[in-house]
Design a protein around this motif. Structure first.
Motif, PDB file in Angstrom:
ATOM      1  N   GLN A 110       0.855  -1.182   0.000  1.00 29.62           N
ATOM      2  CA  GLN A 110       0.000   0.000   0.000  1.00 29.62           C
ATOM      3  C   GLN A 110       0.892   1.233   0.000  1.00 29.62           C
ATOM      4  OE1 GLN A 110      -3.265   0.003  -0.193  1.00 29.62           O
ATOM      5  NE2 GLN A 110      -4.144  -1.784   0.823  1.00 29.62           N
ATOM      6  N   GLY A 111       0.816   2.027  -1.066  1.00 32.48           N
ATOM      7  CA  GLY A 111       1.588   3.247  -1.142  1.00 32.48           C
ATOM      8  C   GLY A 111       0.803   4.440  -0.615  1.00 32.48           C
ATOM      9  N   TRP A 112       1.436   5.285   0.191  1.00 34.31           N
ATOM     10  CA  TRP A 112       0.768   6.435   0.804  1.00 34.31           C
ATOM     11  C   TRP A 112       1.726   7.613   0.900  1.00 34.31           C
ATOM     12  CZ3 TRP A 112      -4.379   6.142   2.401  1.00 34.31           C
ATOM     13  CH2 TRP A 112      -4.946   4.845   2.427  1.00 34.31           C
ATOM     14  N   GLU A 113       1.161   8.814   0.982  1.00 38.00           N
ATOM     15  CA  GLU A 113       1.886  10.027   1.379  1.00 38.00           C
ATOM     16  C   GLU A 113       3.118  10.279   0.506  1.00 38.00           C
ATOM     17  OE1 GLU A 113       2.775   9.465   5.505  1.00 38.00           O
ATOM     18  OE2 GLU A 113       0.691   9.205   6.066  1.00 38.00           O
ATOM     19  N   ALA A 114       2.923  10.348  -0.796  1.00 43.66           N
ATOM     20  CA  ALA A 114       4.046  10.492  -1.714  1.00 43.66           C
ATOM     21  C   ALA A 114       4.620  11.904  -1.698  1.00 43.66           C
ATOM     22  CB  ALA A 114       3.615  10.123  -3.124  1.00 43.66           C
ATOM     23  N   ALA A 115       5.897  12.005  -2.084  1.00 48.33           N
ATOM     24  CA  ALA A 115       6.582  13.280  -2.267  1.00 48.33           C
ATOM     25  C   ALA A 115       7.372  13.202  -3.558  1.00 48.33           C
ATOM     26  CB  ALA A 115       7.510  13.566  -1.079  1.00 48.33           C
ATOM     27  N   ALA A 116       7.637  14.355  -4.182  1.00 48.49           N
ATOM     28  CA  ALA A 116       8.320  14.362  -5.472  1.00 48.49           C
ATOM     29  C   ALA A 116       9.228  15.575  -5.585  1.00 48.49           C
ATOM     30  CB  ALA A 116       7.299  14.376  -6.613  1.00 48.49           C
ATOM     31  N   ALA A 117      10.282  15.427  -6.397  1.00 45.95           N
ATOM     32  CA  ALA A 117      11.173  16.541  -6.704  1.00 45.95           C
ATOM     33  C   ALA A 117      11.779  16.299  -8.075  1.00 45.95           C
ATOM     34  CB  ALA A 117      12.266  16.674  -5.642  1.00 45.95           C
ATOM     35  N   ILE A 118      12.249  17.384  -8.700  1.00 47.60           N
ATOM     36  CA  ILE A 118      12.843  17.282 -10.026  1.00 47.60           C
ATOM     37  C   ILE A 118      13.999  18.264 -10.108  1.00 47.60           C
ATOM     38  CG2 ILE A 118      11.204  18.924 -11.033  1.00 47.60           C
ATOM     39  CD1 ILE A 118      11.214  17.125 -13.562  1.00 47.60           C
ATOM     40  N   ASP A 119      15.168  17.814 -10.599  1.00 48.07           N
ATOM     41  CA  ASP A 119      16.361  18.664 -10.601  1.00 48.07           C
ATOM     42  C   ASP A 119      16.437  19.513 -11.871  1.00 48.07           C
ATOM     43  OD1 ASP A 119      17.455  17.119 -12.667  1.00 48.07           O
ATOM     44  OD2 ASP A 119      18.826  16.033 -11.359  1.00 48.07           O
ATOM     45  N   GLY A 120      17.558  20.227 -12.031  1.00 44.03           N
ATOM     46  CA  GLY A 120      17.686  21.155 -13.143  1.00 44.03           C
ATOM     47  C   GLY A 120      17.827  20.505 -14.490  1.00 44.03           C
ATOM     48  N   ASN A 121      18.047  19.202 -14.526  1.00 48.76           N
ATOM     49  CA  ASN A 121      18.158  18.478 -15.791  1.00 48.76           C
ATOM     50  C   ASN A 121      16.928  17.628 -16.085  1.00 48.76           C
ATOM     51  OD1 ASN A 121      20.847  19.350 -16.493  1.00 48.76           O
ATOM     52  ND2 ASN A 121      21.599  18.037 -14.839  1.00 48.76           N
ATOM     53  N   GLY A 122      15.879  17.809 -15.307  1.00 51.51           N
ATOM     54  CA  GLY A 122      14.655  17.064 -15.551  1.00 51.51           C
ATOM     55  C   GLY A 122      14.638  15.672 -14.967  1.00 51.51           C
ATOM     56  N   ASN A 123      15.601  15.344 -14.090  1.00 47.87           N
ATOM     57  CA  ASN A 123      15.618  14.035 -13.440  1.00 47.87           C
ATOM     58  C   ASN A 123      14.704  14.054 -12.220  1.00 47.87           C
ATOM     59  OD1 ASN A 123      17.750  13.103 -15.225  1.00 47.87           O
ATOM     60  ND2 ASN A 123      19.136  14.376 -14.007  1.00 47.87           N
ATOM     61  N   SER A 124      13.868  13.030 -12.075  1.00 50.42           N
ATOM     62  CA  SER A 124      12.837  13.004 -11.030  1.00 50.42           C
ATOM     63  C   SER A 124      13.189  12.028  -9.920  1.00 50.42           C
ATOM     64  CB  SER A 124      11.479  12.597 -11.626  1.00 50.42           C
ATOM     65  OG  SER A 124      11.078  13.477 -12.640  1.00 50.42           O
ATOM     66  N   VAL A 125      12.699  12.330  -8.724  1.00 51.48           N
ATOM     67  CA  VAL A 125      12.792  11.411  -7.594  1.00 51.48           C
ATOM     68  C   VAL A 125      11.441  11.402  -6.886  1.00 51.48           C
ATOM     69  CG1 VAL A 125      13.711  13.223  -6.076  1.00 51.48           C
ATOM     70  CG2 VAL A 125      14.086  10.830  -5.499  1.00 51.48           C
ATOM     71  N   ALA A 126      11.036  10.216  -6.438  1.00 49.64           N
ATOM     72  CA  ALA A 126       9.756  10.040  -5.743  1.00 49.64           C
ATOM     73  C   ALA A 126       9.976   9.248  -4.473  1.00 49.64           C
ATOM     74  CB  ALA A 126       8.753   9.322  -6.644  1.00 49.64           C
ATOM     75  N   LEU A 127       9.270   9.630  -3.413  1.00 49.96           N
ATOM     76  CA  LEU A 127       9.276   8.899  -2.146  1.00 49.96           C
ATOM     77  C   LEU A 127       7.842   8.660  -1.717  1.00 49.96           C
ATOM     78  CD1 LEU A 127      12.198  10.396  -1.886  1.00 49.96           C
ATOM     79  CD2 LEU A 127      11.871  10.019   0.550  1.00 49.96           C
TER      80      LEU A 127
END
Length: 434
Positions: free
Chosen positions: A39-56
């Motif tokens: 069960q996935g909950w409470e996600a967070a996201a960010a993206i750097d200056g080159n368009g690379n993404s990270v999700a938690l």
């Protein structure tokens, strides 16, 4: 209380001030499944200056853990990484920030306190550390260079002494020891902001409390304390607003030079703003930003590097709701009229807003106008027009946006959740490339 005229007033706003729209030149990717097997909950996201993404997100299997995945700008999502040990609660609310160069930092809390973990560019997540034992509800901010701050409140309305605390970290450095921003019989942190100069501002309230079976709070007085780079003291603004019967929920945003905009809810229900120079000092007189004359929910206040500021909020009318925005500059503190971001949607909720250092922007919301869907709209520059809203979610009856981020080139990410027929709560991600 919602006034009877709220519906009519909102209709007038929507007709007269709908945001200018332009066609989007880029495209959103089909939603990708992030969480699997639990069960996935409470996600967070960010993206750097080159368009690379990270999700938690908080993944609930046999135990709760923070899971993470990354995606190169032109690639697919990588495999799952476990970023935390077993969590001691089911409400951890992870937050992830990333520098332009790709240095990511995650912050979350459980019953042990506030945890943090770093992921250098093109690397794996480092082992997490318990940064602030015994603390919850951290306020985590980071600028595009990687300078960061975490603020929190010690004590409650029943305590005989409270304090607002902070730890700081220069980009590439270590977290400082805990610092006292403010202390008193009753004080509580509102929000925090950090500029590209490294200046940090924490907004906080002093208040009065009478506690028997329940606590009655009153006489809220707004303050803003600032620390500039190279100094060790926190400079208190003194009383900015109040005493008022409710907290001012003040937010603050800084430009690259360190000039600041503070937004606060006045006792009349209007949003008001004041500005401060790049070295600190006195705040300007407050000006009215917008007076919704009805219930609102603020998504966020943010400034780009040039000091162009935007506030995005949800207005809840008698039988309708919409996502709106107002804009200004720190130098002028003169605000535009509200514009409607949510187009023809008449029932919206859970509005998210992200602004890049360049002024590129993203707004996301849940539309309940007909079949539920996650809608998003982008803006390429601070002075550009918003594109037309588009559905970024797949089909589903139980959808919820959870995170949004955008970089200076306009690359963006949206994370949302949905239930399937077996009531499995799954996190999905979709990316935009201009």
């Amino acid at each position: 209380m919602i006034r009877i005229s709220a519906k009519a007033r909102l209709v007038c706003i929507a007709v007269a001030l709908t945001a200018p729209l332009s066609a989007q030149t880029g495209a959103w990717t089909p939603p990708a499944v992030l969480s699997t097997g639990g069960q996935g909950w409470e996600a967070a996201a960010a993206i750097d200056g080159n368009g690379n993404s990270v999700a938690l997100w908080d993944e609930r299997t046999t135990q709760d853990q923070i899971w993470a995945r990354s995606k190169a700008s032109s690639g697919n999502w990588g495999s799952v990484t476990k970023a935390s040990p077993a969590l001691q609660t089911t409400s951890v609310f992870p937050v992830v920030r990333i520098s332009t160069a790709g240095f990511a930092t995650a912050v979350w809390s459980d019953q042990s306190g506030v945890w943090t973990a770093d992921r250098p560019p093109a690397s794996n997540w480092a082992p997490p550390q318990l940064l602030i034992p015994g603390v919850s509800n951290p306020i985590f901010v980071m600028n595009s260079l990687g300078d960061a701050a975490i603020a929190w409140t010690v004590g409650t309305a029943r305590s005989t002494s409270n304090s607002v605390m902070v730890v700081l970290r220069p980009a590439g450095g270590a977290w400082t020891a805990q610092q006292i921003v403010a202390s008193g019989v009753h004080v509580s942190a509102d929000h925090a902001g950090i500029g590209a100069s490294g200046a940090v501002i924490v907004t906080w309230e002093s208040y009065h409390a009478v506690c028997t079976k329940y606590c009655v709070l009153s006489a809220f007085v707004l303050h803003a304390s600032r620390q500039n780079v190279g100094t060790i003291s926190w400079v208190d603004s003194g009383s900015l607003l109040g005493p008022d019967r409710a907290a001012h929920a003040a937010r603050v945003a800084l430009d690259s030079a360190g000039e600041a905009m503070l937004l606060a809810l006045s006792s009349s229900g209007a949003y008001t703003s004041a500005t401060q120079g790049n070295s600190g000092g006195a705040w300007s007189p407050f000006k009215t930003v917008v007076n919704p004359q009805g219930p609102t929910i603020v998504s966020d206040l943010a400034s780009d590097d040039a000091g162009q500021v935007m506030l995005v909020y949800e207005f809840i009318g008698f039988s309708t709701s919409q996502a709106l925005a107002v804009s200004s500059s720190i130098s002028s503190n003169t605000w535009s009229s509200p514009v409607v971001l949510s187009g023809s949607d008449t029932s919206v909720g859970q509005v998210y807003f992200a602004l890049a250092p360049s002024g590129a922007a993203l707004a996301v919301w849940l539309s309940n106008s007909g079949t539920p869907a996650i809608h998003a709209v982008t803006r390429a520059t601070a002075t550009g027009t918003w594109g037309s809203s588009i559905t970024v979610s797949g089909p589903g009856s139980y959808l919820s946006p959870e995170a949004a981020a955008v970089d200076s080139s306009g690359n963006a990410i949206v994370i949302y959740s949905g239930y399937n027929a077996a009531s499995v709560h799954t996190e999905y991600a979709t990316n935009y490339q201009p």
